[in-house]
Scaffold this motif. Sequence first.
Motif, PDB file in Angstrom:
ATOM      1  N   SER A  73      13.209  -2.726  -8.616  1.00  0.00           N
ATOM      2  CA  SER A  73      11.850  -2.214  -8.443  1.00  0.00           C
ATOM      3  C   SER A  73      11.729  -1.500  -7.097  1.00  0.00           C
ATOM      4  N   SER A  74      10.728  -0.637  -6.989  1.00  0.00           N
ATOM      5  CA  SER A  74      10.581   0.112  -5.728  1.00  0.00           C
ATOM      6  C   SER A  74      10.228  -0.802  -4.573  1.00  0.00           C
ATOM      7  N   SER A  75       9.296  -1.708  -4.809  1.00  0.00           N
ATOM      8  CA  SER A  75       8.932  -2.603  -3.704  1.00  0.00           C
ATOM      9  C   SER A  75       9.243  -4.052  -4.100  1.00  0.00           C
ATOM     10  N   GLY A  76       8.223  -4.852  -4.456  1.00  0.00           N
ATOM     11  CA  GLY A  76       8.517  -6.273  -4.696  1.00  0.00           C
ATOM     12  C   GLY A  76       8.605  -6.689  -6.149  1.00  0.00           C
ATOM     13  N   GLY A  77       8.499  -5.730  -7.072  1.00  0.00           N
ATOM     14  CA  GLY A  77       8.611  -6.081  -8.494  1.00  0.00           C
ATOM     15  C   GLY A  77       7.336  -6.694  -9.069  1.00  0.00           C
ATOM     16  N   ALA A  78       6.188  -6.411  -8.451  1.00  0.00           N
ATOM     17  CA  ALA A  78       4.925  -6.955  -8.972  1.00  0.00           C
ATOM     18  C   ALA A  78       4.601  -6.377 -10.346  1.00  0.00           C
ATOM     19  N   PHE A  79       4.910  -5.078 -10.526  1.00  0.00           N
ATOM     20  CA  PHE A  79       4.561  -4.458 -11.803  1.00  0.00           C
ATOM     21  C   PHE A  79       5.229  -5.185 -12.968  1.00  0.00           C
ATOM     22  N   GLY A 119       4.011   3.055 -19.447  1.00  0.00           N
ATOM     23  CA  GLY A 119       4.356   3.451 -18.082  1.00  0.00           C
ATOM     24  C   GLY A 119       5.230   4.694 -18.090  1.00  0.00           C
ATOM     25  N   ALA A 120       5.686   5.079 -16.904  1.00  0.00           N
ATOM     26  CA  ALA A 120       6.482   6.304 -16.754  1.00  0.00           C
ATOM     27  C   ALA A 120       7.973   5.960 -16.783  1.00  0.00           C
ATOM     28  N   ALA A 121       8.697   6.690 -17.635  1.00  0.00           N
ATOM     29  CA  ALA A 121      10.136   6.427 -17.807  1.00  0.00           C
ATOM     30  C   ALA A 121      10.879   7.760 -17.903  1.00  0.00           C
ATOM     31  N   VAL A 135      -0.640   2.949  -9.122  1.00  0.00           N
ATOM     32  CA  VAL A 135       0.159   2.846  -7.899  1.00  0.00           C
ATOM     33  C   VAL A 135      -0.524   3.717  -6.844  1.00  0.00           C
ATOM     34  N   VAL A 136      -0.434   3.278  -5.599  1.00  0.00           N
ATOM     35  CA  VAL A 136      -0.880   4.184  -4.529  1.00  0.00           C
ATOM     36  C   VAL A 136       0.053   5.387  -4.574  1.00  0.00           C
ATOM     37  N   CYS A 137      -0.522   6.578  -4.518  1.00  0.00           N
ATOM     38  CA  CYS A 137       0.299   7.767  -4.798  1.00  0.00           C
ATOM     39  C   CYS A 137       0.231   8.780  -3.657  1.00  0.00           C
ATOM     40  N   HIS A 138       1.393   9.048  -3.088  1.00  0.00           N
ATOM     41  CA  HIS A 138       1.517  10.071  -2.045  1.00  0.00           C
ATOM     42  C   HIS A 138       1.108  11.429  -2.618  1.00  0.00           C
ATOM     43  N   GLY A 139       1.520  11.652  -3.869  1.00  0.00           N
ATOM     44  CA  GLY A 139       1.301  12.930  -4.554  1.00  0.00           C
ATOM     45  C   GLY A 139       2.420  13.077  -5.564  1.00  0.00           C
ATOM     46  N   GLY A 185      10.861   1.109 -10.773  1.00  0.00           N
ATOM     47  CA  GLY A 185      11.226   2.160  -9.819  1.00  0.00           C
ATOM     48  C   GLY A 185      10.306   3.360  -9.933  1.00  0.00           C
ATOM     49  N   SER A 186       9.838   3.841  -8.781  1.00  0.00           N
ATOM     50  CA  SER A 186       8.982   5.031  -8.755  1.00  0.00           C
ATOM     51  C   SER A 186       9.803   6.260  -9.102  1.00  0.00           C
ATOM     52  N   LYS A 187       9.233   7.111  -9.949  1.00  0.00           N
ATOM     53  CA  LYS A 187       9.870   8.408 -10.220  1.00  0.00           C
ATOM     54  C   LYS A 187       8.990   9.438  -9.537  1.00  0.00           C
ATOM     55  N   TYR A 188       9.530  10.112  -8.557  1.00  0.00           N
ATOM     56  CA  TYR A 188       8.712  11.034  -7.771  1.00  0.00           C
ATOM     57  C   TYR A 188       8.607  12.400  -8.438  1.00  0.00           C
ATOM     58  N   VAL A 189       8.046  12.402  -9.633  1.00  0.00           N
ATOM     59  CA  VAL A 189       7.807  13.615 -10.416  1.00  0.00           C
ATOM     60  C   VAL A 189       6.579  13.322 -11.272  1.00  0.00           C
ATOM     61  N   GLN A 190       5.750  14.332 -11.518  1.00  0.00           N
ATOM     62  CA  GLN A 190       4.581  14.069 -12.359  1.00  0.00           C
ATOM     63  C   GLN A 190       5.038  13.796 -13.793  1.00  0.00           C
ATOM     64  N   PHE A 230      -1.616  -0.455 -19.173  1.00  0.00           N
ATOM     65  CA  PHE A 230      -1.296   0.957 -18.960  1.00  0.00           C
ATOM     66  C   PHE A 230      -1.123   1.176 -17.463  1.00  0.00           C
ATOM     67  N   SER A 231       0.016   1.748 -17.079  1.00  0.00           N
ATOM     68  CA  SER A 231       0.265   1.991 -15.655  1.00  0.00           C
ATOM     69  C   SER A 231       0.484   3.470 -15.403  1.00  0.00           C
ATOM     70  N   GLY A 232       0.131   3.897 -14.204  1.00  0.00           N
ATOM     71  CA  GLY A 232       0.348   5.296 -13.848  1.00  0.00           C
ATOM     72  C   GLY A 232      -0.249   5.613 -12.495  1.00  0.00           C
ATOM     73  N   PHE A 240       1.199  -1.089  -4.077  1.00  0.00           N
ATOM     74  CA  PHE A 240       1.826  -0.194  -3.093  1.00  0.00           C
ATOM     75  C   PHE A 240       2.806  -0.961  -2.211  1.00  0.00           C
ATOM     76  N   ASP A 241       3.541  -0.188  -1.430  1.00  0.00           N
ATOM     77  CA  ASP A 241       4.593  -0.768  -0.593  1.00  0.00           C
ATOM     78  C   ASP A 241       4.020  -1.576   0.546  1.00  0.00           C
ATOM     79  N   CYS A 242       4.591  -2.760   0.738  1.00  0.00           N
ATOM     80  CA  CYS A 242       4.285  -3.545   1.940  1.00  0.00           C
ATOM     81  C   CYS A 242       5.529  -3.457   2.827  1.00  0.00           C
TER      82      CYS A 242
HETATM   83  C1  LIG Z   1       4.652   9.437  -7.463  1.00  0.00           C
HETATM   84  C2  LIG Z   1       4.498   8.144  -6.689  1.00  0.00           C
HETATM   85  C3  LIG Z   1       4.106   8.180  -5.354  1.00  0.00           C
HETATM   86  C4  LIG Z   1       3.942   6.977  -4.623  1.00  0.00           C
HETATM   87  N1  LIG Z   1       3.536   7.035  -3.307  1.00  0.00           N
HETATM   88  C5  LIG Z   1       3.361   5.889  -2.604  1.00  0.00           C
HETATM   89  C6  LIG Z   1       2.931   5.920  -1.241  1.00  0.00           C
HETATM   90  O1  LIG Z   1       2.712   6.990  -0.661  1.00  0.00           O
HETATM   91  N2  LIG Z   1       2.760   4.741  -0.586  1.00  0.00           N
HETATM   92  C7  LIG Z   1       2.968   3.528  -1.199  1.00  0.00           C
HETATM   93  O2  LIG Z   1       2.797   2.484  -0.559  1.00  0.00           O
HETATM   94  N3  LIG Z   1       3.374   3.467  -2.495  1.00  0.00           N
HETATM   95  C8  LIG Z   1       3.576   4.610  -3.210  1.00  0.00           C
HETATM   96  N4  LIG Z   1       3.973   4.555  -4.529  1.00  0.00           N
HETATM   97  C9  LIG Z   1       4.041   3.229  -5.194  1.00  0.00           C
HETATM   98  C10 LIG Z   1       5.319   2.446  -4.883  1.00  0.00           C
HETATM   99  O3  LIG Z   1       6.422   3.326  -4.835  1.00  0.00           O
HETATM  100  C11 LIG Z   1       5.612   1.387  -5.973  1.00  0.00           C
HETATM  101  O4  LIG Z   1       5.526   1.968  -7.244  1.00  0.00           O
HETATM  102  C12 LIG Z   1       4.649   0.253  -5.931  1.00  0.00           C
HETATM  103  O5  LIG Z   1       4.790  -0.381  -4.683  1.00  0.00           O
HETATM  104  C13 LIG Z   1       4.904  -0.746  -7.072  1.00  0.00           C
HETATM  105  O6  LIG Z   1       6.161  -1.260  -6.929  1.00  0.00           O
HETATM  106  P1  LIG Z   1       6.709  -2.479  -7.792  1.00  0.00           P
HETATM  107  O7  LIG Z   1       7.982  -2.915  -7.132  1.00  0.00           O
HETATM  108  O8  LIG Z   1       5.655  -3.514  -7.995  1.00  0.00           O
HETATM  109  O9  LIG Z   1       6.969  -1.896  -9.232  1.00  0.00           O
HETATM  110  P2  LIG Z   1       7.950  -0.758  -9.712  1.00  0.00           P
HETATM  111  O10 LIG Z   1       8.735  -1.337 -10.823  1.00  0.00           O
HETATM  112  O11 LIG Z   1       8.669  -0.082  -8.677  1.00  0.00           O
HETATM  113  O12 LIG Z   1       6.829   0.253 -10.260  1.00  0.00           O
HETATM  114  C14 LIG Z   1       6.942   0.957 -11.376  1.00  0.00           C
HETATM  115  C15 LIG Z   1       5.561   1.411 -11.771  1.00  0.00           C
HETATM  116  O13 LIG Z   1       5.343   2.725 -11.320  1.00  0.00           O
HETATM  117  C16 LIG Z   1       4.967   3.544 -12.415  1.00  0.00           C
HETATM  118  N5  LIG Z   1       5.523   4.873 -12.180  1.00  0.00           N
HETATM  119  C17 LIG Z   1       6.768   5.191 -11.768  1.00  0.00           C
HETATM  120  N6  LIG Z   1       6.888   6.514 -11.660  1.00  0.00           N
HETATM  121  C18 LIG Z   1       5.715   7.052 -12.033  1.00  0.00           C
HETATM  122  C19 LIG Z   1       5.241   8.379 -12.170  1.00  0.00           C
HETATM  123  N7  LIG Z   1       5.980   9.450 -11.899  1.00  0.00           N
HETATM  124  N8  LIG Z   1       3.977   8.550 -12.601  1.00  0.00           N
HETATM  125  C20 LIG Z   1       3.184   7.510 -12.911  1.00  0.00           C
HETATM  126  N9  LIG Z   1       3.578   6.227 -12.783  1.00  0.00           N
HETATM  127  C21 LIG Z   1       4.832   6.002 -12.354  1.00  0.00           C
HETATM  128  C22 LIG Z   1       5.581   2.853 -13.630  1.00  0.00           C
HETATM  129  O14 LIG Z   1       4.883   3.180 -14.806  1.00  0.00           O
HETATM  130  C23 LIG Z   1       5.387   1.396 -13.246  1.00  0.00           C
HETATM  131  O15 LIG Z   1       4.077   1.003 -13.511  1.00  0.00           O
HETATM  132  C24 LIG Z   1       4.182   5.721  -5.265  1.00  0.00           C
HETATM  133  C25 LIG Z   1       4.593   5.701  -6.597  1.00  0.00           C
HETATM  134  C26 LIG Z   1       4.740   6.894  -7.328  1.00  0.00           C
HETATM  135  C27 LIG Z   1       5.176   6.836  -8.784  1.00  0.00           C
END
Ligand SMILES: Cc1cc2nc3c(=O)[nH]c(=O)nc-3n(C[C@H](O)[C@H](O)[C@H](O)COP(=O)(O)OP(=O)(O)OC[C@H]3O[C@@H](n4cnc5c(N)ncnc54)[C@H](O)[C@@H]3O)c2cc1C
Length: 391
Positions: free
Chosen positions: A82-88, A104-106, A182-186, A129-134, A156-158, A274-276
């Motif tokens: 997961s991108s941060s702590g796996g809460a999702f 969700g986004a895959a 998710v908190v979104c940079h853009g 894992g965050s996918k940094y693409v719309q 529903f996540s996004g 969002f990221d801690c």
């Molecule tokens: C485009 C983008 C920008 C982000 N910017 C920031 C930021 O500036 N600061 C910050 O603190 N956190 C940001 N995040 C959120 C962060 O990266 C983690 O997603 C969040 O902390 C949740 O992490 P997790 O470990 O709980 O779950 P993870 O398993 O990492 O999260 C996955 C979740 O993200 C969703 N997701 C992944 N990619 C996309 C996408 N392209 N579009 C829509 N949903 C998506 C999935 O559907 C799922 O719900 C961003 C995420 C995305 C997708």
Amino acid sequence: MIRITDKKRCTGCEACANVCPVQAITMLPDREGFLYPTVDESICVECGLCVKRCPVLVERCVGRPIVAYAVQNKDECVRRESSSGGAFTAIAQEVLRQGGLVFGAAFDPKFEVVHISVSASDELSRFRGSKYVQSRIGTTYAEVKKALLAGMYVCFSGTPCQIEGLMQYLGKPYDNLIAVDVVCHGVPSPKLFRKYLNYQQDKYGPLKGIYFRDKSYGYAGSTMALRFTSGRTISNGRELQFFKDTFFRNLSTRPSCYACPFKTAGRVSDFTLFDCWHIGNWNRKMDDDKGTTFVLIHTSKGRDLFEKLMPELRYCLVDALAAVATDGDMAVASIPSHPARSSFFADMDRLSVPMLMKKYVPSSLFRHVLFLVKPILFRMHLLPILKRLLK
Ligand SMILES: Cc1cc2nc3c(=O)[nH]c(=O)nc-3n(C[C@H](O)[C@H](O)[C@H](O)COP(=O)(O)OP(=O)(O)OC[C@H]3O[C@@H](n4cnc5c(N)ncnc54)[C@H](O)[C@@H]3O)c2cc1C
């Protein structure tokens, strides 16, 4: 009918296309690769629903988060992926346990980012894992509605705009819906992402996997990694990584992200993740550089669900607004546009990836050193200085 005259006022959430009763709206990419609605006037019945349900055009009413936690999934494999702590994954797993459906986004087989649904726990890895693409919403809003009306529990996540789009599409609240943003940079351009992947595949052969937040060097030092079917992996930090670098420098982002109306601490969702980055400030025992998610809970429905997850999590209670202030500036502030953005997109079709890199995000000894020392700077709480250096 909907007409996009100012691109900053269209997030590409696809609510208008989905809500249109006669399917007169098609989402088409512009030259930067972002999707915008196009109305076929010969079909349009001028019902005005596309305008009435556009989340940018309607007035929003949101409160404040009711409670917030810093969270780590106890399943270390899930947390690593997961991108941060796996809460999702923890939230989604609970919905699946109750016989629900998770959206969700895959990545699809061509590595396009698309919204899909899953009904089995082992498929949740596709969302991790965050996918940094719309991502493309496609028909998922309609699938959500169908499942909700059938009485299914749905998660529903996004991004915030996609959640706002879904809520407008649905038109009323549902007790059996859990919305996670998710908190979104853009969101960067899908067209640029395709160009970048083509460049890498021409060099190294077919891709097997893409990880925007690979934790091989820890959470603070996370890199973007590309794995190829040949067995080769390339993995670079943001400072050395063309695609992520253009994203974090705000060169390749959708115009609406520079004036995002949904960046408020209160949300229409049940959870905001969002990221801690600095868990040590909140709880020293949890500070292990493996990733922590801040979870803002906005509704009693969300709080009830979270209580069920607690045995699977390490967590500590945090002050929601303090969490946003320390690490989640992107929850409440739109990114500034880069002065060279227009010129970057004007060059995108004309120049090769190495030429774009040389012109807009040149590599330097300083950036190589920065990559190496970034984890140390993070641990020393020098993130704001690092951010300034990267601008
Ligand atoms: C485009 C983008 C920008 C982000 N910017 C920031 C930021 O500036 N600061 C910050 O603190 N956190 C940001 N995040 C959120 C962060 O990266 C983690 O997603 C969040 O902390 C949740 O992490 P997790 O470990 O709980 O779950 P993870 O398993 O990492 O999260 C996955 C979740 O993200 C969703 N997701 C992944 N990619 C996309 C996408 N392209 N579009 C829509 N949903 C998506 C999935 O559907 C799922 O719900 C961003 C995420 C995305 C997708």
